[in-house]
Design a protein around this motif. Structure first.
Motif, PDB file in Angstrom:
ATOM      1  N   ARG A 283      97.891 -26.119 -99.249  1.00  0.00           N
ATOM      2  CA  ARG A 283      97.846 -25.035 -98.270  1.00  0.00           C
ATOM      3  C   ARG A 283      98.559 -25.465 -96.990  1.00  0.00           C
ATOM      4  O   ARG A 283      98.909 -26.628 -96.806  1.00  0.00           O
ATOM      5  CB  ARG A 283      96.400 -24.688 -97.941  1.00  0.00           C
ATOM      6  CG  ARG A 283      95.609 -25.837 -97.304  1.00  0.00           C
ATOM      7  CD  ARG A 283      94.161 -25.470 -97.061  1.00  0.00           C
ATOM      8  NE  ARG A 283      93.394 -26.576 -96.490  1.00  0.00           N
ATOM      9  CZ  ARG A 283      93.289 -26.841 -95.199  1.00  0.00           C
ATOM     10  NH1 ARG A 283      93.913 -26.075 -94.311  1.00  0.00           N
ATOM     11  NH2 ARG A 283      92.576 -27.864 -94.763  1.00  0.00           N
TER      12      ARG A 283
ATOM     13  N   ARG B 278      97.794 -21.879-101.470  1.00  0.00           N
ATOM     14  CA  ARG B 278      97.389 -20.901-100.474  1.00  0.00           C
ATOM     15  C   ARG B 278      98.285 -20.990 -99.242  1.00  0.00           C
ATOM     16  O   ARG B 278      98.655 -22.078 -98.807  1.00  0.00           O
ATOM     17  CB  ARG B 278      95.924 -21.136-100.071  1.00  0.00           C
ATOM     18  CG  ARG B 278      94.944 -20.805-101.186  1.00  0.00           C
ATOM     19  CD  ARG B 278      94.922 -19.309-101.429  1.00  0.00           C
ATOM     20  NE  ARG B 278      93.993 -18.906-102.473  1.00  0.00           N
ATOM     21  CZ  ARG B 278      94.348 -18.667-103.725  1.00  0.00           C
ATOM     22  NH1 ARG B 278      95.612 -18.821-104.096  1.00  0.00           N
ATOM     23  NH2 ARG B 278      93.460 -18.263-104.609  1.00  0.00           N
ATOM     24  N   GLN B 279      98.570 -19.842 -98.654  1.00  0.00           N
ATOM     25  CA  GLN B 279      99.512 -19.809 -97.539  1.00  0.00           C
ATOM     26  C   GLN B 279      98.906 -20.276 -96.232  1.00  0.00           C
ATOM     27  O   GLN B 279      99.498 -21.028 -95.489  1.00  0.00           O
ATOM     28  CB  GLN B 279     100.085 -18.401 -97.370  1.00  0.00           C
ATOM     29  CG  GLN B 279     101.013 -18.232 -96.173  1.00  0.00           C
ATOM     30  CD  GLN B 279     102.281 -19.061 -96.285  1.00  0.00           C
ATOM     31  OE1 GLN B 279     102.555 -19.651 -97.327  1.00  0.00           O
ATOM     32  NE2 GLN B 279     103.041 -19.142 -95.220  1.00  0.00           N
TER      33      GLN B 279
ATOM     34  N   HIS C 229      99.495 -17.852-104.166  1.00  0.00           N
ATOM     35  CA  HIS C 229      99.424 -16.858-103.093  1.00  0.00           C
ATOM     36  C   HIS C 229     100.680 -15.987-103.123  1.00  0.00           C
ATOM     37  O   HIS C 229     101.767 -16.455-103.497  1.00  0.00           O
ATOM     38  CB  HIS C 229      99.294 -17.578-101.748  1.00  0.00           C
ATOM     39  CG  HIS C 229      98.990 -16.680-100.602  1.00  0.00           C
ATOM     40  ND1 HIS C 229      99.984 -16.041 -99.885  1.00  0.00           N
ATOM     41  CD2 HIS C 229      97.810 -16.305-100.037  1.00  0.00           C
ATOM     42  CE1 HIS C 229      99.425 -15.322 -98.925  1.00  0.00           C
ATOM     43  NE2 HIS C 229      98.123 -15.462 -98.990  1.00  0.00           N
TER      44      HIS C 229
ATOM     45  N   TRP D  84      95.189 -24.458-106.828  1.00  0.00           N
ATOM     46  CA  TRP D  84      95.470 -23.215-106.106  1.00  0.00           C
ATOM     47  C   TRP D  84      96.460 -23.494-104.993  1.00  0.00           C
ATOM     48  O   TRP D  84      96.390 -24.528-104.313  1.00  0.00           O
ATOM     49  CB  TRP D  84      94.195 -22.631-105.495  1.00  0.00           C
ATOM     50  CG  TRP D  84      93.180 -22.143-106.485  1.00  0.00           C
ATOM     51  CD1 TRP D  84      93.254 -22.186-107.854  1.00  0.00           C
ATOM     52  CD2 TRP D  84      91.911 -21.542-106.173  1.00  0.00           C
ATOM     53  NE1 TRP D  84      92.119 -21.654-108.415  1.00  0.00           N
ATOM     54  CE2 TRP D  84      91.283 -21.250-107.412  1.00  0.00           C
ATOM     55  CE3 TRP D  84      91.276 -21.229-104.979  1.00  0.00           C
ATOM     56  CZ2 TRP D  84      90.015 -20.653-107.478  1.00  0.00           C
ATOM     57  CZ3 TRP D  84      90.009 -20.629-105.036  1.00  0.00           C
ATOM     58  CH2 TRP D  84      89.402 -20.352-106.269  1.00  0.00           C
TER      59      TRP D  84
END
Length: 219
Positions: A44, A80-81, A111, A78
């Motif tokens: 992220r 994620r931005q 994302h 995952w």
């Protein structure tokens, strides 16, 4: 990095503004949360610093080669931005494995702002649902912006453990999906590849290894 049972029940790797990194032959066993949005590995951008409104950098140029994730709950990896000024990009997975008997959330999740993510030769096995889970998830959430690809995804379903194998909601047709093949006694409740939104990925071959049908795509 690896962890024994009960040793890492949350994120094992939290890569905030992580760049130019290589994970080679890494196992993540018994990692991730359960119902807390905590995959075993999270990439992220950092949260926005106070008063600035964005983080100074983004996560990019990260490689996973011959890595495996097992016995996770919320998910394996995952992207994620967060609050970065630029999209997460240049994330590569080659010859990796994601398998669990505690299916709770998506294994791999992108994302909608992520771009230039390449996945080649990924084995995904959803053996059983977690006892606390209520709804089978989409195993791969492919919400990519541009220039992302899934190629050579082998899926094993031990039962009714998936809504779809891949759910694609993309912003540009440069996102390609090809060779997603499903084996095992189970089948997804909706589709092998479920495409939503006004844009479409370039879709190659997808379907089942037995005689239960070919490519499955739904709106």
């Amino acid at each position: 990095p690896t962890a024994g049972e009960g040793q890492a029940e949350d994120r094992a790797v939290d890569g905030a503004e992580l760049g130019d990194s290589r994970f080679v032959n890494c196992p993540w066993d018994w990692c991730s949360g359960k119902g807390r949005g905590a995959p075993a590995v999270l990439l992220r951008n950092a949260a926005a610093p106070s008063g600035l409104g964005w983080s100074e950098d983004n996560t990019n140029a990260v490689y996973f080669v011959n890595c495996r994730w097992e016995s996770f709950h919320d998910g394996a990896l995952w992207l994620r931005q967060g609050y970065g000024r630029a999209a997460l990009s240049q994330i590569f997975l080659v010859n990796c494995k994601m398998e669990t008997a505690f299916v709770y959330g998506p294994f791999l999740s992108l994302h909608p702002t992520v771009q230039n993510v390449r996945v080649d030769n990924l084995y995904v096995a959803a053996d059983r649902m977690d006892p606390g889970a209520e709804t089978p998830p989409d195993l791969i959430e492919f919400a990519a912006r541009a220039q992302c690809s899934l190629r050579g995804v082998a899926v094993w379903l031990g039962g009714p453990t998936a809504r779809s194998c891949v759910r694609a909601r993309v912003s540009h047709p440069s996102n390609r999906i090809t060779d997603v093949w499903v084996d095992g006694p189970g089948r997804p409740s909706v589709a092998v590849v479920d495409m939503t939104g006004s844009n479409r990925s370039v879709l190659g071959r997808a379907g089942f290894l037995d005689d239960r049908g070919g490519r499955v795509v739904t709106e």
